[in-house]
Write a protein that holds these residues in place. Structure first.
Motif, PDB file in Angstrom:
ATOM      1  N   SER A   6       5.322  19.154  -7.973  1.00  0.00           N
ATOM      2  CA  SER A   6       5.431  17.775  -8.439  1.00  0.00           C
ATOM      3  C   SER A   6       5.579  16.879  -7.213  1.00  0.00           C
ATOM      4  N   ARG A   7       5.033  15.670  -7.343  1.00  0.00           N
ATOM      5  CA  ARG A   7       5.091  14.716  -6.230  1.00  0.00           C
ATOM      6  C   ARG A   7       6.541  14.454  -5.826  1.00  0.00           C
ATOM      7  N   GLY A   8       7.410  14.326  -6.846  1.00  0.00           N
ATOM      8  CA  GLY A   8       8.824  14.049  -6.569  1.00  0.00           C
ATOM      9  C   GLY A   8       9.456  15.182  -5.775  1.00  0.00           C
ATOM     10  N   VAL A  10       3.986  10.585   0.410  1.00  0.00           N
ATOM     11  CA  VAL A  10       3.728  11.837   1.136  1.00  0.00           C
ATOM     12  C   VAL A  10       3.334  11.544   2.586  1.00  0.00           C
ATOM     13  N   GLY A  11       2.415  10.571   2.778  1.00  0.00           N
ATOM     14  CA  GLY A  11       1.904  10.297   4.122  1.00  0.00           C
ATOM     15  C   GLY A  11       2.963   9.714   5.042  1.00  0.00           C
ATOM     16  N   GLY A  12       3.692   8.698   4.564  1.00  0.00           N
ATOM     17  CA  GLY A  12       4.694   8.042   5.407  1.00  0.00           C
ATOM     18  C   GLY A  12       5.810   9.000   5.799  1.00  0.00           C
ATOM     19  N   ALA A  25       4.431   4.731 -11.700  1.00  0.00           N
ATOM     20  CA  ALA A  25       3.560   5.907 -11.643  1.00  0.00           C
ATOM     21  C   ALA A  25       2.107   5.548 -11.401  1.00  0.00           C
ATOM     22  N   ARG A  26       1.848   4.768 -10.352  1.00  0.00           N
ATOM     23  CA  ARG A  26       0.458   4.432 -10.047  1.00  0.00           C
ATOM     24  C   ARG A  26      -0.323   5.663  -9.594  1.00  0.00           C
ATOM     25  N   VAL A  27       0.373   6.609  -9.009  1.00  0.00           N
ATOM     26  CA  VAL A  27      -0.300   7.849  -8.628  1.00  0.00           C
ATOM     27  C   VAL A  27       0.283   8.982  -9.463  1.00  0.00           C
ATOM     28  N   GLY A  28      -0.537   9.993  -9.724  1.00  0.00           N
ATOM     29  CA  GLY A  28      -0.127  11.053 -10.648  1.00  0.00           C
ATOM     30  C   GLY A  28       1.078  11.840 -10.145  1.00  0.00           C
ATOM     31  N   PRO A  29       1.899  12.369 -11.075  1.00  0.00           N
ATOM     32  CA  PRO A  29       3.124  13.067 -10.680  1.00  0.00           C
ATOM     33  C   PRO A  29       2.917  14.516 -10.245  1.00  0.00           C
ATOM     34  N   GLY A  30       1.667  15.014 -10.297  1.00  0.00           N
ATOM     35  CA  GLY A  30       1.433  16.394  -9.865  1.00  0.00           C
ATOM     36  C   GLY A  30       0.429  16.414  -8.733  1.00  0.00           C
ATOM     37  N   LEU A  31       0.579  17.344  -7.812  1.00  0.00           N
ATOM     38  CA  LEU A  31      -0.395  17.436  -6.718  1.00  0.00           C
ATOM     39  C   LEU A  31      -0.518  18.881  -6.277  1.00  0.00           C
ATOM     40  N   TYR A  50      10.191   2.287   5.707  1.00  0.00           N
ATOM     41  CA  TYR A  50      10.595   1.272   4.724  1.00  0.00           C
ATOM     42  C   TYR A  50       9.772   1.492   3.462  1.00  0.00           C
ATOM     43  N   ASP A  51      10.453   1.811   2.372  1.00  0.00           N
ATOM     44  CA  ASP A  51       9.722   2.069   1.129  1.00  0.00           C
ATOM     45  C   ASP A  51      10.198   1.137   0.022  1.00  0.00           C
ATOM     46  N   ALA A  52       9.236   0.632  -0.740  1.00  0.00           N
ATOM     47  CA  ALA A  52       9.562  -0.329  -1.795  1.00  0.00           C
ATOM     48  C   ALA A  52      10.358   0.304  -2.932  1.00  0.00           C
ATOM     49  N   ALA A  53      10.136   1.600  -3.176  1.00  0.00           N
ATOM     50  CA  ALA A  53      10.783   2.245  -4.326  1.00  0.00           C
ATOM     51  C   ALA A  53      12.248   2.532  -4.039  1.00  0.00           C
ATOM     52  N   THR A  69      10.870  -3.569   0.566  1.00  0.00           N
ATOM     53  CA  THR A  69       9.456  -3.937   0.409  1.00  0.00           C
ATOM     54  C   THR A  69       9.010  -4.777   1.592  1.00  0.00           C
ATOM     55  N   CYS A  70       7.928  -4.351   2.218  1.00  0.00           N
ATOM     56  CA  CYS A  70       7.384  -5.124   3.342  1.00  0.00           C
ATOM     57  C   CYS A  70       6.509  -6.245   2.774  1.00  0.00           C
ATOM     58  N   GLU A  71       6.762  -7.462   3.209  1.00  0.00           N
ATOM     59  CA  GLU A  71       5.978  -8.597   2.692  1.00  0.00           C
ATOM     60  C   GLU A  71       5.024  -9.167   3.721  1.00  0.00           C
ATOM     61  N   GLY A 104      -3.126   7.638   5.471  1.00  0.00           N
ATOM     62  CA  GLY A 104      -3.172   8.106   4.079  1.00  0.00           C
ATOM     63  C   GLY A 104      -4.077   7.228   3.232  1.00  0.00           C
ATOM     64  N   ASP A 105      -3.688   7.035   1.970  1.00  0.00           N
ATOM     65  CA  ASP A 105      -4.521   6.257   1.053  1.00  0.00           C
ATOM     66  C   ASP A 105      -4.764   4.834   1.551  1.00  0.00           C
ATOM     67  N   ALA A 106      -3.841   4.268   2.301  1.00  0.00           N
ATOM     68  CA  ALA A 106      -4.033   2.911   2.818  1.00  0.00           C
ATOM     69  C   ALA A 106      -5.306   2.854   3.663  1.00  0.00           C
ATOM     70  N   LEU A 161      -7.609  15.861  -3.085  1.00  0.00           N
ATOM     71  CA  LEU A 161      -7.278  16.147  -1.686  1.00  0.00           C
ATOM     72  C   LEU A 161      -6.487  15.031  -1.001  1.00  0.00           C
ATOM     73  N   GLY A 162      -6.125  13.968  -1.739  1.00  0.00           N
ATOM     74  CA  GLY A 162      -5.432  12.833  -1.120  1.00  0.00           C
ATOM     75  C   GLY A 162      -4.142  13.212  -0.410  1.00  0.00           C
ATOM     76  N   PRO A 163      -3.241  13.950  -1.062  1.00  0.00           N
ATOM     77  CA  PRO A 163      -1.992  14.303  -0.378  1.00  0.00           C
ATOM     78  C   PRO A 163      -2.241  15.141   0.883  1.00  0.00           C
TER      79      PRO A 163
HETATM   80  C1  LIG Z   1      -4.540   5.897  -9.227  1.00  0.00           C
HETATM   81  C2  LIG Z   1      -4.357   7.121  -8.381  1.00  0.00           C
HETATM   82  C3  LIG Z   1      -4.030   8.312  -8.986  1.00  0.00           C
HETATM   83  C4  LIG Z   1      -3.863   9.451  -8.223  1.00  0.00           C
HETATM   84  N1  LIG Z   1      -3.530  10.589  -8.840  1.00  0.00           N
HETATM   85  C5  LIG Z   1      -3.346  11.694  -8.125  1.00  0.00           C
HETATM   86  C6  LIG Z   1      -2.932  12.891  -8.739  1.00  0.00           C
HETATM   87  O1  LIG Z   1      -2.730  12.933  -9.930  1.00  0.00           O
HETATM   88  N2  LIG Z   1      -2.759  13.999  -7.968  1.00  0.00           N
HETATM   89  C7  LIG Z   1      -3.000  13.952  -6.622  1.00  0.00           C
HETATM   90  O2  LIG Z   1      -2.846  14.962  -5.949  1.00  0.00           O
HETATM   91  N3  LIG Z   1      -3.373  12.825  -6.021  1.00  0.00           N
HETATM   92  C8  LIG Z   1      -3.546  11.706  -6.733  1.00  0.00           C
HETATM   93  N4  LIG Z   1      -3.912  10.555  -6.108  1.00  0.00           N
HETATM   94  C9  LIG Z   1      -4.065  10.543  -4.668  1.00  0.00           C
HETATM   95  C10 LIG Z   1      -2.714  10.708  -4.002  1.00  0.00           C
HETATM   96  O3  LIG Z   1      -1.717  10.148  -4.756  1.00  0.00           O
HETATM   97  C11 LIG Z   1      -2.684  10.100  -2.653  1.00  0.00           C
HETATM   98  O4  LIG Z   1      -3.809  10.510  -1.934  1.00  0.00           O
HETATM   99  C12 LIG Z   1      -1.439  10.455  -1.856  1.00  0.00           C
HETATM  100  O5  LIG Z   1      -0.296  10.196  -2.606  1.00  0.00           O
HETATM  101  C13 LIG Z   1      -1.472   9.633  -0.592  1.00  0.00           C
HETATM  102  O6  LIG Z   1      -0.204   9.469  -0.070  1.00  0.00           O
HETATM  103  P1  LIG Z   1       0.184   8.115   0.646  1.00  0.00           P
HETATM  104  O7  LIG Z   1       1.505   8.403   1.250  1.00  0.00           O
HETATM  105  O8  LIG Z   1      -0.916   7.642   1.509  1.00  0.00           O
HETATM  106  O9  LIG Z   1       0.307   7.030  -0.506  1.00  0.00           O
HETATM  107  P2  LIG Z   1       1.296   6.967  -1.742  1.00  0.00           P
HETATM  108  O10 LIG Z   1       1.671   8.318  -2.189  1.00  0.00           O
HETATM  109  O11 LIG Z   1       0.667   6.049  -2.725  1.00  0.00           O
HETATM  110  O12 LIG Z   1       2.611   6.286  -1.143  1.00  0.00           O
HETATM  111  C14 LIG Z   1       2.672   4.926  -0.820  1.00  0.00           C
HETATM  112  C15 LIG Z   1       4.131   4.530  -0.697  1.00  0.00           C
HETATM  113  O13 LIG Z   1       4.175   3.207  -0.207  1.00  0.00           O
HETATM  114  C16 LIG Z   1       5.177   2.493  -0.888  1.00  0.00           C
HETATM  115  N5  LIG Z   1       4.820   1.067  -0.815  1.00  0.00           N
HETATM  116  C17 LIG Z   1       3.782   0.433  -1.386  1.00  0.00           C
HETATM  117  N6  LIG Z   1       3.784  -0.864  -1.062  1.00  0.00           N
HETATM  118  C18 LIG Z   1       4.848  -1.059  -0.252  1.00  0.00           C
HETATM  119  C19 LIG Z   1       5.386  -2.192   0.420  1.00  0.00           C
HETATM  120  N7  LIG Z   1       4.832  -3.407   0.334  1.00  0.00           N
HETATM  121  N8  LIG Z   1       6.499  -2.031   1.173  1.00  0.00           N
HETATM  122  C20 LIG Z   1       7.092  -0.814   1.287  1.00  0.00           C
HETATM  123  N9  LIG Z   1       6.617   0.289   0.661  1.00  0.00           N
HETATM  124  C21 LIG Z   1       5.514   0.162  -0.083  1.00  0.00           C
HETATM  125  C22 LIG Z   1       5.190   3.067  -2.295  1.00  0.00           C
HETATM  126  O14 LIG Z   1       6.447   2.878  -2.913  1.00  0.00           O
HETATM  127  C23 LIG Z   1       4.886   4.541  -2.020  1.00  0.00           C
HETATM  128  O15 LIG Z   1       6.070   5.287  -1.867  1.00  0.00           O
HETATM  129  C24 LIG Z   1      -4.058   9.399  -6.834  1.00  0.00           C
HETATM  130  C25 LIG Z   1      -4.369   8.203  -6.213  1.00  0.00           C
HETATM  131  C26 LIG Z   1      -4.519   7.066  -6.978  1.00  0.00           C
HETATM  132  C27 LIG Z   1      -4.840   5.761  -6.290  1.00  0.00           C
END
Ligand SMILES: Cc1cc2nc3c(=O)[nH]c(=O)nc-3n(C[C@H](O)[C@H](O)[C@H](O)COP(=O)(O)OP(=O)(O)OC[C@H]3O[C@@H](n4cnc5c(N)ncnc54)[C@H](O)[C@@H]3O)c2cc1C
Length: 387
Positions: A110-112, A10-12, A46-52, A29-32, A132-134, A295-297, A307-309
């Motif tokens: 849904s997140r998707g 969502v953030g990127g 599915a490290r993060v939940g599929p609903g937001l 650049y996304d790993a998925a 994937t960024c290394e 974002g979460d990073a 509130l993460g998204p």
């Molecule tokens: C365990 C967990 C469960 C959560 N569950 C929920 C929930 O159910 N509902 C909700 O609203 N929020 C949930 N959150 C919070 C929410 O998911 C995040 O706040 C929100 O998705 C943040 O978006 P983001 O873009 O910062 O990170 P993310 O959505 O995590 O996106 C990170 C992206 O980076 C990519 N990536 C990772 N590593 C690499 C790499 N090395 N190279 C390239 N790409 C890479 C991944 O493929 C992914 O697409 C959860 C968080 C966690 C940690």
């Protein structure tokens, strides 16, 4: 100034859209792989939940970007948010209708659906999947990201939007590791409990029991995302057989009201995900040199407030504003932190507190929690959740 964004969540994706609106060249650049494929990384899916859900503040930003209609169309416009005890008593509720207390709707989806909608608005050459960024390296003039297949890509700025377990953050600030919250979440998506569309529930429902919560979010016309969060000491242990894990979870939630049991029951056992929840202690800085976090990073919070998204979307908006005002990468990131850091820290702190509070251990703490919520000023709760 070319911006490399690592992570297409969502953030990127929101950052890529916001920066492109300001005519900045961007590459994500996304790993998925594509949404229909499993992740390319050798990590649990599915490290993060599929609903937001997106509160009014986030929807106002989507409105500015001309995307509010599409976001609403892809999800459910919520009518109410309700907190109930596990016995069914309503402790608190808020009317989410636009015009009642808020200037914009709250939307569950849904997140998707959200990431697809954002990705579709980026030209194909901007979004690189299975990339994937290394690692990365910096010189005075530029930053170079190293991708898994050996390619290198260069830009003037690199944004790590790679989630709570960010590799970019590990390289920038090696000591900033996620910490355990002491809670375990199971989640799934199930058909909505009624076939009658007129009875479709447009309510975000949060059920609070002793040491356990159950959240229901109607993410699609006929599907509900559910999330069962328990103190780690009470939660079912990881089991090799998914049917055993599901049965144990259903037992734990047997006393919960409404459709709780039906939703667990209707979710295939192998589609229920178990995650030990972590968060990040607030960082003093989100950037160094030409590299910053988003974002979460930068500020992963326990998902207690959900509130993460919305926070990631707010980061994207603030980063774009910072690029309007400054040219030098350090100054851009300093401005962005200035705009966002206090609010993100507040959400991290409150999410952790709410998580602790929501999973109170003793019976008296549990009663105190319910009484406090019954008496809490509605305006304060509205500000915390829906700002
Ligand atoms: C365990 C967990 C469960 C959560 N569950 C929920 C929930 O159910 N509902 C909700 O609203 N929020 C949930 N959150 C919070 C929410 O998911 C995040 O706040 C929100 O998705 C943040 O978006 P983001 O873009 O910062 O990170 P993310 O959505 O995590 O996106 C990170 C992206 O980076 C990519 N990536 C990772 N590593 C690499 C790499 N090395 N190279 C390239 N790409 C890479 C991944 O493929 C992914 O697409 C959860 C968080 C966690 C940690």
């Amino acid at each position: 100034m070319r911006v490399l964004i690592i992570g297409g969540g969502v953030g990127g994706l929101a950052a890529a859209l916001a920066l492109r609106r300001r005519q900045l060249p961007v590459a994500v650049y996304d790993a998925a792989g594509p949404a229909s494929e499993p992740p390319a990384r050798a990590e649990p899916p599915a490290r993060v939940g599929p609903g937001l859900w997106l509160p009014p503040g986030a929807m106002q930003l989507f409105e500015r970007w001309g995307l509010a209609g599409a976001v609403q169309g892809a999800g459910t416009v919520l009518e109410r948010a309700v907190v109930q005890t596990a016995g069914g008593e309503e402790l608190w509720s808020v009317n989410l209708a636009t015009g009642a207390s808020f200037e914009a709707p709250s939307v569950a989806l849904s997140r998707g659906a959200l990431t697809s909608l954002l990705a579709e608005r980026l030209p194909a050459h901007v979004l690189n999947r299975e990339a994937t960024c290394e690692g990365f390296s910096e010189t005075e003039e530029q930053v170079t990201a190293r991708l898994a297949e050996g390619t290198e890509v260069g830009g003037e700025v690199l944004v790590g939007a790679d989630g709570a377990d960010s590799g970019v953050r590990r390289r920038l600030f090696p000591s900033a590791a996620p910490r355990e919250t002491g809670r375990v979440s199971h989640w799934g998506v199930a058909p909505a409990p009624t076939d009658d569309p007129s009875e479709r529930d447009r309510v975000l429902r949060d059920l609070w029991g002793k040491g356990a919560r159950f959240v229901l979010l109607p993410v699609e016309r006929d599907r509900v995302f559910w999330c069962a969060v328990q103190r780690a000491s009470r939660a079912p242990r990881p089991r090799p057989n998914p049917d055993d894990a599901k049965a144990s979870l259903a037992d734990d939630y047997a006393g919960f009201p409404g459709p709780t049991g039906a939703l667990i029951d209707a979710t295939p056992a192998e589609a229920i995900t178990r995650v030990e929840l972590q968060d990040l202690a607030p960082l003093d800085q989100w950037h160094r040199g030409r590299v910053g976090l988003l974002g979460d990073a930068a500020h992963a919070a326990s998902p207690a407030l959900g509130l993460g998204p919305a926070q990631a979307v707010a980061d994207a908006y603030a980063l774009a504003l910072a690029f309007d005002e400054h040219d030098a990468p350090e100054a851009v990131f300093a401005e962005y932190e200035n705009r966002r850091m206090n609010e993100a820290r507040r959400v991290q702190r409150r999410s952790r507190q709410l998580g602790d509070w929501g999973h109170a251990k003793s019976a008296w703490a549990h009663r105190l929690r319910d009484t406090a919520l019954r008496l809490a000023p509605a305006a304060a709760l509205r500000r915390t959740l829906f700002s």
